[in-house]
Design an enzyme around this catalytic site. Structure first.
Site, PDB file in Angstrom:
ATOM      1  N   ARG A   1       0.296  12.647  -1.965  1.00  0.00           N
ATOM      2  CA  ARG A   1      -0.213  11.847  -3.078  1.00  0.00           C
ATOM      3  C   ARG A   1       0.504  12.138  -4.391  1.00  0.00           C
ATOM      4  NH1 ARG A   1      -1.341   6.763  -3.398  1.00  0.00           N
ATOM      5  NH2 ARG A   1      -3.534   6.204  -3.497  1.00  0.00           N
TER       6      ARG A   1
ATOM      7  N   GLU B   1       1.772   4.736  -7.849  1.00  0.00           N
ATOM      8  CA  GLU B   1       0.358   5.109  -8.000  1.00  0.00           C
ATOM      9  C   GLU B   1       0.231   6.491  -7.387  1.00  0.00           C
ATOM     10  OE1 GLU B   1      -4.089   3.412  -7.059  1.00  0.00           O
ATOM     11  OE2 GLU B   1      -2.633   3.475  -5.438  1.00  0.00           O
TER      12      GLU B   1
ATOM     13  N   GLU C   1      -5.816  -3.787  -0.054  1.00  0.00           N
ATOM     14  CA  GLU C   1      -5.192  -2.503   0.243  1.00  0.00           C
ATOM     15  C   GLU C   1      -5.929  -1.745   1.341  1.00  0.00           C
ATOM     16  OE1 GLU C   1      -3.961   1.706  -1.956  1.00  0.00           O
ATOM     17  OE2 GLU C   1      -5.005   0.152  -3.090  1.00  0.00           O
TER      18      GLU C   1
ATOM     19  N   HIS D   1      -1.319   5.990   2.143  1.00  0.00           N
ATOM     20  CA  HIS D   1      -2.284   5.667   3.190  1.00  0.00           C
ATOM     21  C   HIS D   1      -1.578   5.336   4.504  1.00  0.00           C
ATOM     22  CE1 HIS D   1      -5.561   5.804   0.364  1.00  0.00           C
ATOM     23  NE2 HIS D   1      -4.920   4.959  -0.437  1.00  0.00           N
TER      24      HIS D   1
ATOM     25  N   ASP E   1       0.352   0.670   0.711  1.00  0.00           N
ATOM     26  CA  ASP E   1       0.421   1.919  -0.050  1.00  0.00           C
ATOM     27  C   ASP E   1       1.028   2.971   0.869  1.00  0.00           C
ATOM     28  OD1 ASP E   1      -0.473   4.608  -0.938  1.00  0.00           O
ATOM     29  OD2 ASP E   1      -1.509   3.506  -2.517  1.00  0.00           O
TER      30      ASP E   1
END
Length: 266
Positions: free
Chosen positions: A214, A243, A149, A185, A182
């Site tokens: 987030r 997540e 990741e 990011h 992700d």
């Protein structure tokens, strides 16, 4: 049809079976597990085997450790490699697909003082290639995949963009090592997230989702139709694992994710 998973800590309930009941009712098709250090994940093997027997779908695990395979300290790096190999073995034992990890987290950032890390870029690359090769060979033996990741520049100074992860993975040359993307990011680091997905389609193996801030998808400003369309373009058929942090009522927030993603990807 999007395959949407939720990380276990987001779901209400005291057991994986209870969490799975909620997840299915909310529109999820899987639970992504979390793996702490000190071989904690291996200590859960009986629990995980029973959950699998009870029908809980658990394809992937994401690490939750204090240090990772890119650590500066040799002992910490060795421990992280051993922890990751154990986690790959456990996810294989319950019929899962693989484990996601960054190279490091919170260890160093060139964007914050003192700005210059204690290793050169060449030394970083040597450490990363060695770690990915060791973990990738272990994953191949176990029949699972290691998902690397990329993190944003404030959390990791080594691998921030898909192109950096792809370069390392192609150099290692093992099909058992892929990128775990992700959306959070990527929103920070990629000039064009959708184009980055298309450019590195051959080495993308897993996807995690949260919005630009987030929080849960739908709570920020990420261009979800473009991001999801890129995954559709490359034929990605893996899970989208939530997540994220949750804003608002936590139960309603986690309940909202599958419907939002399906509307955005329609």
């Amino acid at each position: 049809m999007l395959n949407i998973a939720a990380q276990e800590q987001l779901l209400p309930g005291d057991t994986l079976q209870t969490k799975w009941d909620f997840a299915q009712e909310a529109g999820y098709g899987a639970i992504e597990l979390r793996a702490k250090g000190d071989f904690h994940f291996a200590s859960r093997l009986d629990e995980l085997k029973q959950a699998k027997k009870d029908g809980v779908v658990m394809p992937t695990v994401c690490v939750e450790m204090l240090h990772f395979f890119g650590a500066f300290d040799d002992d910490l790096r060795r421990d992280a490699l051993d922890q990751m190999k154990s986690q790959l073995t456990v996810i294989a034992e319950i019929g899962g697909l693989g484990a996601q990890t960054p190279a490091s987290y919170g260890m160093f950032s060139r964007r914050l003082p003192p700005f210059e890390p204690p290793r050169t870029e060449e030394e970083d690359r040597e450490i990363l290639l060695a770690g990915l090769t060791e973990l990738g060979e272990h994953a191949r033996r176990e029949g699972v995949t290691l998902f690397l990741e990329p993190l944003n520049r404030y959390e990791d100074h080594m691998i921030n963009r898909l192109e950096q992860a792809a370069d390392l993975i192609r150099t290692v040359g093992l099909d058992s090592v892929k990128i775990g993307i992700d959306s959070y990011h990527m929103n920070i680091e990629e000039r064009d997230p959708a184009s980055a997905i298309v450019a590195h389609a051959d080495v993308i193996g897993h996807a995690q989702v949260s919005d630009s801030n987030r929080f849960q998808p739908g709570a920020g400003h990420l261009d979800w139709p473009a991001w999801l369309a890129a995954l559709h373009t490359i034929g990605y058929d893996g899970h989208l694992a939530a997540e994220c942090r949750l804003t608002g009522d936590p139960v309603e927030a986690v309940r909202s994710i599958p419907a939002f993603l399906r509307r955005s990807g329609a």
